[in-house]
Design a protein around this motif. Structure first.
Motif, PDB file in Angstrom:
ATOM      1  N   ILE A  62       3.619   4.992  -0.354  1.00  0.00           N
ATOM      2  CA  ILE A  62       2.329   5.663  -0.095  1.00  0.00           C
ATOM      3  C   ILE A  62       1.587   5.881  -1.413  1.00  0.00           C
ATOM      4  O   ILE A  62       0.371   5.653  -1.515  1.00  0.00           O
ATOM      5  N   GLY A  63       2.338   6.285  -2.436  1.00  0.00           N
ATOM      6  CA  GLY A  63       1.732   6.468  -3.763  1.00  0.00           C
ATOM      7  C   GLY A  63       1.167   5.154  -4.288  1.00  0.00           C
ATOM      8  O   GLY A  63       0.070   5.098  -4.844  1.00  0.00           O
ATOM      9  N   ALA A  64       1.921   4.066  -4.074  1.00  0.00           N
ATOM     10  CA  ALA A  64       1.460   2.757  -4.545  1.00  0.00           C
ATOM     11  C   ALA A  64       0.207   2.316  -3.810  1.00  0.00           C
ATOM     12  O   ALA A  64      -0.591   1.526  -4.333  1.00  0.00           O
ATOM     13  N   ALA A  65       0.006   2.843  -2.579  1.00  0.00           N
ATOM     14  CA  ALA A  65      -1.216   2.511  -1.824  1.00  0.00           C
ATOM     15  C   ALA A  65      -2.391   3.380  -2.274  1.00  0.00           C
ATOM     16  O   ALA A  65      -3.482   3.287  -1.711  1.00  0.00           O
ATOM     17  N   GLY A  66      -2.141   4.241  -3.261  1.00  0.00           N
ATOM     18  CA  GLY A  66      -3.237   4.994  -3.878  1.00  0.00           C
ATOM     19  C   GLY A  66      -3.441   6.396  -3.350  1.00  0.00           C
ATOM     20  O   GLY A  66      -4.440   7.043  -3.682  1.00  0.00           O
ATOM     21  N   HIS A  67      -2.488   6.911  -2.556  1.00  0.00           N
ATOM     22  CA  HIS A  67      -2.658   8.263  -2.015  1.00  0.00           C
ATOM     23  C   HIS A  67      -1.788   9.248  -2.791  1.00  0.00           C
ATOM     24  O   HIS A  67      -0.618   8.955  -3.046  1.00  0.00           O
ATOM     25  N   PRO A  68      -2.341  10.431  -3.119  1.00  0.00           N
ATOM     26  CA  PRO A  68      -1.505  11.432  -3.795  1.00  0.00           C
ATOM     27  C   PRO A  68      -0.396  11.892  -2.858  1.00  0.00           C
ATOM     28  O   PRO A  68      -0.658  12.211  -1.699  1.00  0.00           O
ATOM     29  N   VAL A  69       0.826  11.911  -3.334  1.00  0.00           N
ATOM     30  CA  VAL A  69       1.963  12.152  -2.444  1.00  0.00           C
ATOM     31  C   VAL A  69       3.041  12.980  -3.146  1.00  0.00           C
ATOM     32  O   VAL A  69       3.238  12.849  -4.346  1.00  0.00           O
ATOM     33  N   VAL A  70       3.668  13.842  -2.385  1.00  0.00           N
ATOM     34  CA  VAL A  70       4.848  14.569  -2.856  1.00  0.00           C
ATOM     35  C   VAL A  70       5.894  14.500  -1.743  1.00  0.00           C
ATOM     36  O   VAL A  70       5.576  14.142  -0.610  1.00  0.00           O
ATOM     37  N   THR A  71       7.131  14.851  -2.073  1.00  0.00           N
ATOM     38  CA  THR A  71       8.155  15.008  -1.038  1.00  0.00           C
ATOM     39  C   THR A  71       8.499  16.482  -0.936  1.00  0.00           C
ATOM     40  O   THR A  71       8.292  17.248  -1.876  1.00  0.00           O
ATOM     41  N   GLY A  72       9.019  16.882   0.224  1.00  0.00           N
ATOM     42  CA  GLY A  72       9.390  18.288   0.409  1.00  0.00           C
ATOM     43  C   GLY A  72       9.826  18.541   1.834  1.00  0.00           C
ATOM     44  O   GLY A  72       9.794  17.642   2.674  1.00  0.00           O
ATOM     45  N   PRO A  73      10.214  19.784   2.142  1.00  0.00           N
ATOM     46  CA  PRO A  73      10.706  20.084   3.486  1.00  0.00           C
ATOM     47  C   PRO A  73       9.574  20.287   4.494  1.00  0.00           C
ATOM     48  O   PRO A  73       8.473  20.701   4.144  1.00  0.00           O
TER      49      PRO A  73
END
Ligand code: SF4
Length: 451
Positions: A62-73
């Motif tokens: 998703i990050g590589a597609a240009g969207h800001p992304v984080v992981t979490g619960p």
């Protein structure tokens, strides 16, 4: 792009539909607008937790597609709460729970993604990425090459910096490191976080400072510059690189021309070249041999970078000997045991693997060689910094993944990658051991004394 993790718990209400759910993010979500959250665990209303180990890979894509992304619960809510915007895309085993089947909190697998913003344009884009991961969920086998990961020289170099940080950081003395101590992004970030200051050249360091020379070694010119600047030097050069430096000096003193086989511009090659610059010429491969013009063709010695491809180097040496039959090598191989062992180990898994993944940084020579070796054998192969660099299309129709790690890549990255691949379905891990290693290099005296 490194993926960061948030500890914010995102609440969702999940309407039942199959195969995906679109859930509403609760207004309390503390994520900036447009932020995508990939669940690394889903907390069920009854308190059970479903792990989503594939999260780093999904987030990476998703990050590589240009969207800001984080992981979490992500926490699933039972009560209705209509916040007015679609927000989540989820996949098994979460969907099993939605359809009334008992979820297995122990089972790996599951991809859950949330978009914590009412960006309707974003949902299909993220959904498409999740779809591409869902399509490659299946049971797989991983063939784990062994030996892999840290070599003795890398362990020693990292130990040196860690020991100096322990000794000096509490007193406020900075520990400078010239160049990357080893070529791995994760290692560098970890040491920088603990206080190590990485510089490219010595003129960036205040006179009198403490500085570590990296595992790749330095030229005598750099040592002289350190002395001029009155720097306190701790040398973490791998002893096997130091051996090549000594050979360069010895053969140059005998009046030999030195053909240094290696990658021009690599730090190790620069350091070795600097031992006898007037007598040395760097060649990258057989194609460079024709251009050599030594003053005395009967007095040629070849040396090599320690991390080259064994087979390619053999071809270069053969070309050199064909043109200069009297060319001689050092008494023992310059390509080090760790490089050789990791190449043999990858060679042993390549034939059975549909895909080979090598953990390592792009500037890690020995890691890049492992990828090249697999590709030369006809198996698709990729160099990855960590599991977030894996792309779903690489895994299409792939039942067996070969996995290795370059000599500067931490063991933890292998575990992270296994865990992430296990998020796509049951994983059988088989280790192929081609040899075992027990090489150990004692730390430099300056560090030993203070421990
Ligand atoms: Fe030393 Fe070889 Fe490791 Fe390089 S790869 S640090 S030469 S043991």
């Amino acid at each position: 792009m490194p993926i960061s993790r948030t500890d914010n718990e995102v609440n969702t209400r999940v309407p039942r539909s199959s195969p995906y759910w679109y859930a509403a993010a609760a207004p309390a979500v503390e994520l900036p607008a447009g932020q995508v959250l990939v669940a690394d665990e889903v907390r069920l209303p009854d308190g059970r937790v479903i792990a989503c180990p594939a999260a780093p890979m999904v987030a990476g894509a998703i990050g590589a597609a240009g969207h800001p992304v984080v992981t979490g619960p992500v926490r699933l809510l039972t009560e209705a709460a209509d916040s007015g915007f679609d927000a989540a895309v989820a996949r098994t085993p979460v969907s099993a729970y939605a359809s009334g089947e008992a979820p297995d909190a122990q089972s790996p697998g599951g991809v859950a993604v949330m978009v914590a913003a009412p960006d309707t344009w974003l949902r299909p884009a993220v959904g498409a990425v999740v779809d591409s991961w869902a399509r490659v969920m299946r049971p797989r086998t991983v063939l784990l090459a062994s030996p892999r990961s840290f070599c003795a020289g890398v362990e020693r170099a990292i130990d040196v910096v860690e020991a100096l940080l322990e000794q000096h950081a509490p007193g406020g003395r900075r520990v400078f490191v010239r160049k990357q101590i080893v070529h791995n992004t994760r290692v560098i970030a970890g040491l920088a976080e603990r206080g190590a200051v990485f510089v490219e050249e010595l003129d960036e360091i205040p006179a009198g400072s403490l500085v570590v020379f990296s595992a790749h070694g330095v030229s005598p010119q750099v040592r002289a510059e350190a002395e001029r600047r009155n720097l306190q030097v701790v040398d973490a050069t791998c002893p096997l690189v130091t051996k090549v430096h000594a050979e360069a000096r010895r053969f140059a003193e005998r009046g030999n021309s030195i053909v240094l086989i290696g990658h021009a511009g690599h730090e190790e090659v620069e350091g070795t070249y600097g031992e006898a610059p007037d007598a040395t010429v760097v060649v990258g491969g057989p194609q460079d041999i024709d251009g050599l013009d030594p003053p005395d063709p009967s007095k040629i010695t070849y040396l090599t970078q320690t991390t080259l491809a064994v087979d390619e180097t053999r071809a270069t040496i053969a070309a050199l000997k064909k043109r200069f039959p009297e060319a001689r090598g050092p008494g023992s191989e310059d390509i080090c045991y760790a490089t050789t062992n990791r190449q043999h180990a990858v060679g042993a898994i390549t034939e059975q693997a549909d895909l080979v993944l090598v953990l390592g940084s792009a500037n890690s020579s020995n890691s890049v060689r492992l990828v090249e070796l697999a590709r030369t054998a006809g198996t698709p192969a990729h160099l990855i910094e960590d599991p977030s660099h894996i792309r779903p299309d690489w895994l299409r129709d792939v039942a067996t993944v070969g996995l290795s790690a370059g000599a500067s890549a931490p063991h933890a990255l292998v575990q992270e990658t296994l865990s992430a691949l296990g998020g796509l379905g049951p994983l059988t891990v088989r280790e192929r051991v081609t040899t075992t290693e027990d090489t150990y290099f004692a730390p430099p005296a300056a560090v030993r004394k203070n421990r």
